[in-house]
Design an enzyme around this catalytic site. Structure first.
Site, PDB file in Angstrom:
ATOM      1  N   MET A   1       0.842  -1.186   0.000  1.00  0.00           N
ATOM      2  CA  MET A   1       0.000   0.000   0.000  1.00  0.00           C
ATOM      3  C   MET A   1       0.883   1.243   0.000  1.00  0.00           C
ATOM      4  O   MET A   1       1.861   1.317   0.730  1.00  0.00           O
ATOM      5  CB  MET A   1      -0.903   0.006   1.240  1.00  0.00           C
ATOM      6  N   CYS A   2       0.564   2.207  -0.836  1.00  0.00           N
ATOM      7  CA  CYS A   2       1.404   3.390  -0.998  1.00  0.00           C
ATOM      8  C   CYS A   2       0.531   4.594  -1.325  1.00  0.00           C
ATOM      9  O   CYS A   2      -0.632   4.465  -1.673  1.00  0.00           O
ATOM     10  CB  CYS A   2       2.419   3.195  -2.125  1.00  0.00           C
ATOM     11  N   THR A   3       1.143   5.770  -1.223  1.00  0.00           N
ATOM     12  CA  THR A   3       0.492   7.019  -1.594  1.00  0.00           C
ATOM     13  C   THR A   3       1.447   7.810  -2.476  1.00  0.00           C
ATOM     14  O   THR A   3       2.646   7.864  -2.192  1.00  0.00           O
ATOM     15  CB  THR A   3       0.134   7.843  -0.344  1.00  0.00           C
TER      16      THR A   3
END
Length: 328
Positions: free
Chosen positions: A1-3
């Site tokens: 999960m990343c932004t």
């Protein structure tokens, strides 16, 4: 999960930045790839030549694999997890030439100068469901791409094929698909960076809670949906500064709102899903900066200089010691 986000500073220079959130230790480091290198030289089905030198976070497995990077023409690319929705061509498909999902970043950086070129080039590309030996599985990914003019797109592999979205908010997280995130933003059009006005309830005057009350309702959890909304809101209102160092500092403060410390987000297997590093791709400056979880240090690679002086692959070793200055 990343932004991921694209930040435009006061001087109209653009930066693509991302958090790398994962539970498996990726062990990536900055790697410089010179032009004229050939990926998968012994595999005619996957090989491609490097037209533009680039630097990004990667590892050498069967060849060099990259999570993100910037090339000498100022094109930036980052891959993010798309676990619930990624759909690829079957590995036994008859397409003679193809990419694995984990090859896409290197191929884009090697091959294109602008987002407009990427739109044309990616449309005819086949991405097959080839396993990545790093995690022993097919990586479910989608990609954000930006260039020196700030043009930004999202590329998503779906059951309907590769879909390319123009990205007006210059933010991307994970599943659901990008169009869903944009639709969801409509639920938060009441948010502002101002103080709420007084409201009356019959004979009671509600004065709110002062400065910052306009952001009441901004989601604060670590799901991809909430991170998208939170980052879009902060990115819209955060200050515009001038200069490289000042911009990196502002981006760091922006992404601190979605930085995941160990222990806060547990996977079903009990492992920590946490922010292993933040990377910054300065698209006009053509440089790459990385900061690891374990240290407050920032490490920069000047790609323009590297492209002039370096003609071999170079992997950079970064210290992960915390730096504290003793005042005397």
């Amino acid at each position: 999960m990343c932004t991921s986000i694209v930040y435009e500073n006061k001087e109209n220079n653009f930066f693509l930045a991302r958090t790398m959130d994962f539970s498996f230790p990726l062990g990536g480091s900055p790697i410089f790839i010179p032009k004229d290198y050939t990926f998968y030289v012994d595999n005619d089905s996957k090989n491609f030549d490097v037209q533009y030198s680039f630097v990004g976070s990667g590892r050498h497995i069967e060849d060099y694999l990259f999570a993100d990077g910037v090339n000498e023409e100022g094109l930036g690319v980052a891959s993010l997890y798309f676990s619930d929705d990624a759909n690829y061509t079957a590995l036994d498909d008859e397409a003679e030439h193809f990419l694995a999902p984990h090859d896409v970043v290197a191929w884009l950086l090697s091959s294109f100068k602008t987002v407009a070129e990427v739109k044309k080039g990616i449309a005819s590309q086949t991405i097959k469901a080839e396993e990545c030996s790093v995690i022993g599985n097919v990586l479910p990914l989608h990609w954000i791409v930006s260039d020196q003019k700030g043009e930004t797109i999202v590329i998503e592999p779906t059951k309907a094929g590769l879909i390319i979205y123009d990205n007006p908010v210059k933010v991307m997280t994970n599943s659901p698909d990008f169009s869903w995130h944009l639709t969801n933003l409509n639920q938060y059009n009441q948010l502002s960076n101002t103080t709420l006005k007084e409201s009356s309830y019959h004979h009671f005057l509600a004065k709110g809670n002062g400065a910052g009350s306009g952001a009441l309702g901004l989601p604060g959890d670590y799901t991809s949906i909430s991170r998208f909304v939170r980052t879009a809101f902060i990115s819209e209102h955060i200050e515009k500064v001038g200069g490289f160092e000042e911009s990196i500092n502002v981006i760091t403060r922006l992404l601190s709102s979605v930085f995941i410390p160990k222990g806060i987000k547990k996977k079903e297997n009990g492992k920590d899903d946490y922010t292993q590093f933040i990377s910054y791709m300065a698209l006009n400056d053509c440089s790459y900066v990385i900061n690891y979880y374990e240290t407050n240090q920032l490490f920069k690679v000047d790609l323009k200089k590297m492209s002039r002086t370096q003609h071999e692959i170079k992997e950079f070793k970064c210290s992960k010691e915390l730096q504290i200055e003793l005042l005397q």
